[in-house]
Design a protein around this motif. Structure first.
Motif, PDB file in Angstrom:
ATOM      1  N   GLU A  90      -3.567   6.252   0.705  1.00 51.34           N
ATOM      2  CA  GLU A  90      -2.904   5.798  -0.526  1.00 51.34           C
ATOM      3  C   GLU A  90      -3.027   4.280  -0.674  1.00 51.34           C
ATOM      4  OE1 GLU A  90      -1.791   7.676  -3.078  1.00 51.34           O
ATOM      5  OE2 GLU A  90      -2.632   9.297  -1.859  1.00 51.34           O
ATOM      6  N   ARG A  91      -2.880   3.575   0.428  1.00 52.82           N
ATOM      7  CA  ARG A  91      -3.036   2.111   0.397  1.00 52.82           C
ATOM      8  C   ARG A  91      -4.460   1.740  -0.002  1.00 52.82           C
ATOM      9  NH1 ARG A  91      -1.292  -2.654   0.610  1.00 52.82           N
ATOM     10  NH2 ARG A  91      -1.922  -4.260   2.079  1.00 52.82           N
ATOM     11  N   LEU A  92      -5.440   2.439   0.540  1.00 52.16           N
ATOM     12  CA  LEU A  92      -6.833   2.175   0.175  1.00 52.16           C
ATOM     13  C   LEU A  92      -7.094   2.452  -1.301  1.00 52.16           C
ATOM     14  CD1 LEU A  92      -8.662   3.496   3.326  1.00 52.16           C
ATOM     15  CD2 LEU A  92      -8.945   1.222   2.320  1.00 52.16           C
ATOM     16  N   LYS A  93      -6.485   3.499  -1.833  1.00 50.53           N
ATOM     17  CA  LYS A  93      -6.660   3.803  -3.255  1.00 50.53           C
ATOM     18  C   LYS A  93      -6.175   2.643  -4.120  1.00 50.53           C
ATOM     19  CE  LYS A  93      -6.274   8.837  -3.028  1.00 50.53           C
ATOM     20  NZ  LYS A  93      -5.429   9.993  -3.408  1.00 50.53           N
ATOM     21  N   ALA A  94      -5.109   1.995  -3.669  1.00 51.80           N
ATOM     22  CA  ALA A  94      -4.565   0.866  -4.428  1.00 51.80           C
ATOM     23  C   ALA A  94      -5.387  -0.406  -4.210  1.00 51.80           C
ATOM     24  CB  ALA A  94      -3.110   0.621  -4.023  1.00 51.80           C
ATOM     25  N   LEU A  95      -5.867  -0.622  -2.995  1.00 49.86           N
ATOM     26  CA  LEU A  95      -6.573  -1.861  -2.663  1.00 49.86           C
ATOM     27  C   LEU A  95      -8.030  -1.885  -3.112  1.00 49.86           C
ATOM     28  CD1 LEU A  95      -5.427  -2.546   1.009  1.00 49.86           C
ATOM     29  CD2 LEU A  95      -4.850  -3.885  -1.011  1.00 49.86           C
TER      30      LEU A  95
END
Length: 110
Positions: free
Chosen positions: A45-50
């Motif tokens: 999820e963090r990667l999707k945002a970053l």
């Protein structure tokens, strides 16, 4: 020297987490997998945002690709080890449900 990439850092953490999941699956430590999977899901999820916000230079891109390849290989191993366990659990649950149905229809065994 290239600037630090948060995306590459997250991929590194994800690769470590999935590699650990593969170790646990090989050791048949099924009870420890859900918490680790939850941590990995949070990283995804963090990667999707970053990812949309960060442009990787060529070396960072190569590093991210190597990490993704490692993640995929470890994920495939985990799936290969976990799938038979899930199928066995489903079969056992089906058997127990069948026994319960028979018990209701014919009464408990003597």
């Amino acid at each position: 020297m290239a600037a630090r990439s948060e995306v590459v850092h997250c991929y590194g953490q994800l690769a470590s987490g999935v590699a650990r999941m593969a170790e646990l699956a090989r050791a048949r430590e099924w009870g420890l997998l859900p918490a680790l999977e939850e941590q990995c899901a949070a990283l995804v999820e963090r990667l999707k945002a970053l990812a949309p916000l960060e442009v990787l230079d060529p070396s960072q891109f190569e590093q991210a690709c190597r990490l993704i390849d490692q993640i995929r290989a470890d994920q495939d191993e985990v799936c290969g080890l976990v799938k038979p366990q899930i199928e066995q659990l489903i079969a056992r649950m089906s058997y127990l449900q069948q026994q319960r149905s028979l018990g209701k229809a014919y009464g408990p065994p003597h």
